[in-house]
Design a protein around this motif. Structure first.
Motif, PDB file in Angstrom:
ATOM      1  N   ASN A 278       0.819  -1.215   0.000  1.00  0.00           N
ATOM      2  CA  ASN A 278       0.000   0.000   0.000  1.00  0.00           C
ATOM      3  C   ASN A 278       0.851   1.261   0.000  1.00  0.00           C
ATOM      4  O   ASN A 278       0.393   2.338   0.361  1.00  0.00           O
ATOM      5  N   ALA A 279       2.112   1.138  -0.420  1.00  0.00           N
ATOM      6  CA  ALA A 279       3.032   2.277  -0.411  1.00  0.00           C
ATOM      7  C   ALA A 279       2.540   3.412  -1.295  1.00  0.00           C
ATOM      8  O   ALA A 279       2.715   4.589  -0.968  1.00  0.00           O
ATOM      9  N   SER A 280       1.923   3.068  -2.410  1.00  0.00           N
ATOM     10  CA  SER A 280       1.488   4.103  -3.340  1.00  0.00           C
ATOM     11  C   SER A 280       0.487   5.054  -2.687  1.00  0.00           C
ATOM     12  O   SER A 280       0.548   6.264  -2.888  1.00  0.00           O
ATOM     13  N   TYR A 281      -0.414   4.505  -1.889  1.00  0.00           N
ATOM     14  CA  TYR A 281      -1.434   5.365  -1.281  1.00  0.00           C
ATOM     15  C   TYR A 281      -0.810   6.359  -0.307  1.00  0.00           C
ATOM     16  O   TYR A 281      -1.125   7.557  -0.342  1.00  0.00           O
ATOM     17  N   THR A 282       0.060   5.891   0.581  1.00  0.00           N
ATOM     18  CA  THR A 282       0.649   6.806   1.554  1.00  0.00           C
ATOM     19  C   THR A 282       1.560   7.825   0.881  1.00  0.00           C
ATOM     20  O   THR A 282       1.676   8.963   1.340  1.00  0.00           O
ATOM     21  N   VAL A 668     -12.247   4.559  -4.299  1.00  0.00           N
ATOM     22  CA  VAL A 668     -10.782   4.685  -4.231  1.00  0.00           C
ATOM     23  C   VAL A 668     -10.162   4.425  -5.601  1.00  0.00           C
ATOM     24  O   VAL A 668      -9.269   5.150  -6.049  1.00  0.00           O
ATOM     25  N   ALA A 669     -10.640   3.375  -6.281  1.00  0.00           N
ATOM     26  CA  ALA A 669     -10.132   3.073  -7.622  1.00  0.00           C
ATOM     27  C   ALA A 669     -10.423   4.225  -8.580  1.00  0.00           C
ATOM     28  O   ALA A 669      -9.579   4.602  -9.408  1.00  0.00           O
ATOM     29  N   TRP A 670     -11.610   4.783  -8.468  1.00  0.00           N
ATOM     30  CA  TRP A 670     -12.031   5.907  -9.309  1.00  0.00           C
ATOM     31  C   TRP A 670     -11.075   7.088  -9.118  1.00  0.00           C
ATOM     32  O   TRP A 670     -10.620   7.705 -10.096  1.00  0.00           O
ATOM     33  N   ALA A 690     -16.156  11.588  -3.834  1.00  0.00           N
ATOM     34  CA  ALA A 690     -16.311  11.732  -2.385  1.00  0.00           C
ATOM     35  C   ALA A 690     -17.688  11.266  -1.931  1.00  0.00           C
ATOM     36  O   ALA A 690     -17.825  10.620  -0.879  1.00  0.00           O
ATOM     37  N   ALA A 691     -18.719  11.579  -2.721  1.00  0.00           N
ATOM     38  CA  ALA A 691     -20.088  11.179  -2.356  1.00  0.00           C
ATOM     39  C   ALA A 691     -20.219   9.659  -2.310  1.00  0.00           C
ATOM     40  O   ALA A 691     -20.863   9.102  -1.413  1.00  0.00           O
ATOM     41  N   GLU A 707     -10.309  10.175   6.211  1.00  0.00           N
ATOM     42  CA  GLU A 707      -9.132  10.881   5.728  1.00  0.00           C
ATOM     43  C   GLU A 707      -9.068  10.843   4.202  1.00  0.00           C
ATOM     44  O   GLU A 707      -8.706  11.832   3.554  1.00  0.00           O
ATOM     45  N   PHE A 708      -9.430   9.706   3.600  1.00  0.00           N
ATOM     46  CA  PHE A 708      -9.430   9.600   2.146  1.00  0.00           C
ATOM     47  C   PHE A 708     -10.359  10.639   1.525  1.00  0.00           C
ATOM     48  O   PHE A 708     -10.013  11.288   0.532  1.00  0.00           O
ATOM     49  N   ILE A 709     -11.533  10.808   2.093  1.00  0.00           N
ATOM     50  CA  ILE A 709     -12.492  11.778   1.560  1.00  0.00           C
ATOM     51  C   ILE A 709     -11.914  13.184   1.624  1.00  0.00           C
ATOM     52  O   ILE A 709     -12.060  13.981   0.695  1.00  0.00           O
ATOM     53  N   ARG A 710     -11.216  13.503   2.716  1.00  0.00           N
ATOM     54  CA  ARG A 710     -10.579  14.815   2.820  1.00  0.00           C
ATOM     55  C   ARG A 710      -9.472  14.980   1.776  1.00  0.00           C
ATOM     56  O   ARG A 710      -9.261  16.075   1.242  1.00  0.00           O
ATOM     57  N   LEU A 711      -8.765  13.890   1.465  1.00  0.00           N
ATOM     58  CA  LEU A 711      -7.735  13.971   0.425  1.00  0.00           C
ATOM     59  C   LEU A 711      -8.347  14.259  -0.943  1.00  0.00           C
ATOM     60  O   LEU A 711      -7.789  15.030  -1.732  1.00  0.00           O
TER      61      LEU A 711
END
Length: 719
Positions: A278-282, A668-670, A690-691, A707-711
């Motif tokens: 999961n390195a890419s996400y962080t 997330v994929a989107w 986000a929705a 946190e993902f939604i805020r990103l």
């Protein structure tokens, strides 16, 4: 005179002692309308003290009575609180919906002095300069002064002998936008293209009486503040001041081409290795939090999806993982469908886990000296050490100009000895990565535990520059070491010269996994909360092969996993390496499907059916089957693979009826496809992403999904 100086010094020291005696720990929780808010910056005004909230929104900071705490977060209004008698201060952040009230039209005709960024760039190696300091010595009559105890953001620009107070400050105009002096001080000097200063009559002629003290015109390299709202400027200043785009020039990412749609008539089998990295996400999170554009090749969609855990059912038979599939509508291409495949690793109690033989391989080269590298690495290792038991063994190997053993195999309950060994590490020298790997595997094999967890844990920024250095050399070396039965975990640190391509190669070819540690919270997640999944494999060389039914599927494509694809014949070849699955790990893979009878711009004309490779007709009716999926895996200490077969029904459900697991993983994929600039998605709205993610928020105990939604929202502000 000398005695007066001594008295003055004594009084100063006494005042310092009194101040320190009054200092105490202030704690609290920061939240917003959705709950606890991780990643909020808290600083003590007029000091260098700063901290951030953890994933529970909690913080702790040293302060004295009367101090003013400043709470700031991207997309929220900055708030302040004065420390009084209570030691607990809770804050609720509010969205910043302000818009810029005034735009200043800039005239560039007359300038009295001119500052190019060559000066700033030439002095970068000596010290970190603020935007105000960039003017010093380059503009006549201007110098920079800051008092002891003040942060660089409190710098005051002085014109001649008189400080420009709030009544006598110049106008600050950046990329055509009027800035306050506090905002101007936060601009990263490495982003500056040029600075122009207008004084006297020229200034007032262009800008009126407000410019009586002069005008400082600054332009950034990419005009990043041009036409921005106040909310966007605040977000950029809070984050992008930390690092500039120039600092990214030495980062390395492997480029790859996005998977295209394929026809089951001519490519009936899709085969790939699982990926729990999961390195890419962080890493993406780091870019967005720093207010930077995410490099296309830094985005690996499967690693983004697999950062998150989904509540799949635990396996109920002897197999080490369960299988869950779901078919629903595509949120980004209305006519298409998404097939989700989920694996859930068996959750093994910690007491039942095998003994560990761990060798830490630590990069202590000169490139690791910055705060977000070796210092953060040391703190990270403390988290992992706390998870060790008496039956576990730990050794520490370091490498710089050469490799060496700094801690021989030591029992896991001797935590102080292990932590002290880490604390004594310091950075310096070149990077003999190959020699370090050789020595680490030598120690691991000499202390090999049969039926145990034998693992090398490599912590580095990936900057190998002595000895074996190319990706091909590293790949050959690590493939040889894989045969020892020792697993590999790669932990990436730092920014600027980060070598993602090397880290990914090592993890992929070394029976390993790979994480990017961007802060202590991420270290706590990967090395603490998910210790079992990260460090204990329950299955290795896990492969997936899916055969799509051409009566149901006109075309398909695997989303992500581009560098994990295998040839169909590799599926049953036990010599071919694949991914590992850890205790209680989840793995998710998504396919986009164009159903039969659907007109699509993504499908070209199919080639004529070839005479000798024509697919044979099958009289058996499989109209109710979408696909058949097979899995192969080996036990952690096994050499022979075991196969599982699963049939996927063709019946799809609406997106509204889909599970929260489906909705969130699809969101997330989107987002990943959008970041990569995919040409295979129609809708690219951040608000829609986000929705959809918000519909999958209920199972979020640690706040990662929030946190993902805020990103997603923050990334929208950067474009």
């Amino acid at each position: 005179m000398k005695s007066l100086k001594l008295i003055s010094s004594a009084i100063t020291m006494l005042l310092c002692f009194v101040t320190l005696a009054q200092e105490r720990t202030i704690t609290g929780t920061v939240s917003d309308a959705n709950g606890p808010l991780p990643g909020v910056n808290i600083s003590v005004k007029k000091s260098t003290k700063i901290t951030t909230t953890n994933f529970d929104g909690k913080y702790s900071i040293q302060a004295t009575k009367g101090d003013e705490l400043v709470f700031s977060f991207i997309g929220c209004m900055t708030q302040t609180a004065v420390v009084k008698d209570k030691n607990v201060i809770n804050i609720k952040m509010v969205d910043n919906s302000q818009t810029l009230q005034e735009v200043v039209v800039v005239g560039y005709g007359c300038t009295s002095n001119y500052v190019k960024n060559d000066y700033v760039r030439s002095d970068r190696k000596k010290a970190k300069l603020t935007s105000a300091q960039a003017l010093q010595g380059r503009v006549q009559g201007i110098q920079v002064h800051y008092s002891a105890g003040y942060s660089p953001s409190e710098n005051r620009i002085i014109n001649g002998q008189q400080a420009l107070t709030s009544q006598k400050e110049p106008l600050y105009i950046v990329d055509g936008v009027l800035f306050k002096s506090q905002q101007f001080a936060k601009i990263n000097p490495n982003n500056i293209k040029d600075v122009k200063v207008i004084k006297d009559g020229n200034a007032t002629a262009l800008y009126g009486n407000k410019a009586v003290n002069g005008v400082i015109l600054l332009s950034t390299k990419n005009e990043i503040y041009k036409n921005r709202t106040e909310k966007e400027i605040t977000a950029l200043l809070n984050k992008s001041a930390l690092i500039s785009s120039e600092d990214l020039n030495n980062e390395e990412y492997d480029s790859f081409v996005e998977n295209a749609f394929e026809s089951p008539n001519f490519t009936p089998l899709s085969t790939f290795s699982i990926d729990v990295d999961n390195a890419s996400y962080t890493n993406i999170r780091r870019f967005i939090n720093n207010g930077q554009k995410v490099p296309k090749d830094a985005v690996r969609v499967e690693e983004m999806v697999n950062f998150f855990k989904y509540n799949y059912t635990q396996p109920k038979n002897k197999d080490p993982f369960s299988i869950t599939t779901e078919l629903s509508d595509s949120p980004w291409n209305a006519k298409n469908q998404i097939l989700k495949i989920g694996l859930q690793g068996k959750d093994i109690p910690t007491t039942d886990l095998p003994a560990s033989n761990l060798v830490f391989l630590i990069d202590v080269s000169g490139s690791m000296s910055t705060a977000n590298k070796l210092p953060l690495l040391k703190q990270s290792m403390k988290i992992l050490v706390n998870e060790l038991r008496s039956k576990d063994k730990v050794a520490i190997v370091v490498y710089a100009g050469a490799a060496g053993l700094v801690l021989p195999p030591t029992a896991g309950d001797e935590k102080k000895t292990i932590i002290d060994a880490f604390e004594n590490l310091s950075a310096g020298g070149s990077t003999a990565g190959g020699a370090g790997i050789e020595l680490a595997y030598k120690i691991a094999t000499e202390n090999f535990i049969k039926n145990g967890n034998n693992r090398v844990i490599l912590a580095t920024d990936g900057d190998f520059n002595v000895g074996l250095s190319s990706d091909a050399d590293m790949e050959t070396l690590i493939e040889q070491k894989r045969k020892t039965g020792v697993f590999l975990t790669c932990l990436g640190y730092g920014m600027g010269n980060y070598k993602d391509s090397k880290m990914e190669t090592l993890a992929d070819k070394g029976n390993g996994n790979y994480a990017y540690i961007d802060n202590i919270q991420e270290a706590n997640r990967f090395l603490g909360k998910e210790f079992k999944g990260s460090m204990f494999a329950i299955a290795k060389d896990v492969k997936i092969q899916i055969e799509f039914n051409p009566k149901q599927v006109q075309a398909y494509r695997l989303i992500g996993y581009e560098n994990r694809k295998l040839r169909p014949e590799d599926f049953k070849n036990d010599a071919i390496d694949a991914g590992e699955l850890g205790s209680n790990h989840t793995v998710t893979a998504l396919y986009e499907i164009i159903p039969v009878g659907t007109k699509s711009n993504y499908i070209g004309n199919e080639p004529d059916v070839l005479k000798y490779t024509k697919v044979k007709d099958n009289s058996v009716n499989f109209s109710d089957e979408l696909a058949t999926i097979k899995f192969r895996y080996k036990k952690p200490d096994g050499d022979k693979s075991i196969e599982i077969l699963h049939v996927i029904p063709s019946k799809a459900i609406s997106l509204e009826s889909a599970t929260e697991n489906f909705k969130f993983s699809a969101a997330v994929a989107w987002f990943g496809l959008k970041l990569r600039g995919s040409n295979l998605i129609v809708k690219k709205s951040s608000d829609e992403i986000a929705a959809l993610a918000k519909q999958g928020l209920s199972n979020d105990p640690d706040g990662y999904k929030a946190e993902f939604i805020r990103l997603v929202t923050a990334e929208k502000l950067l474009n």
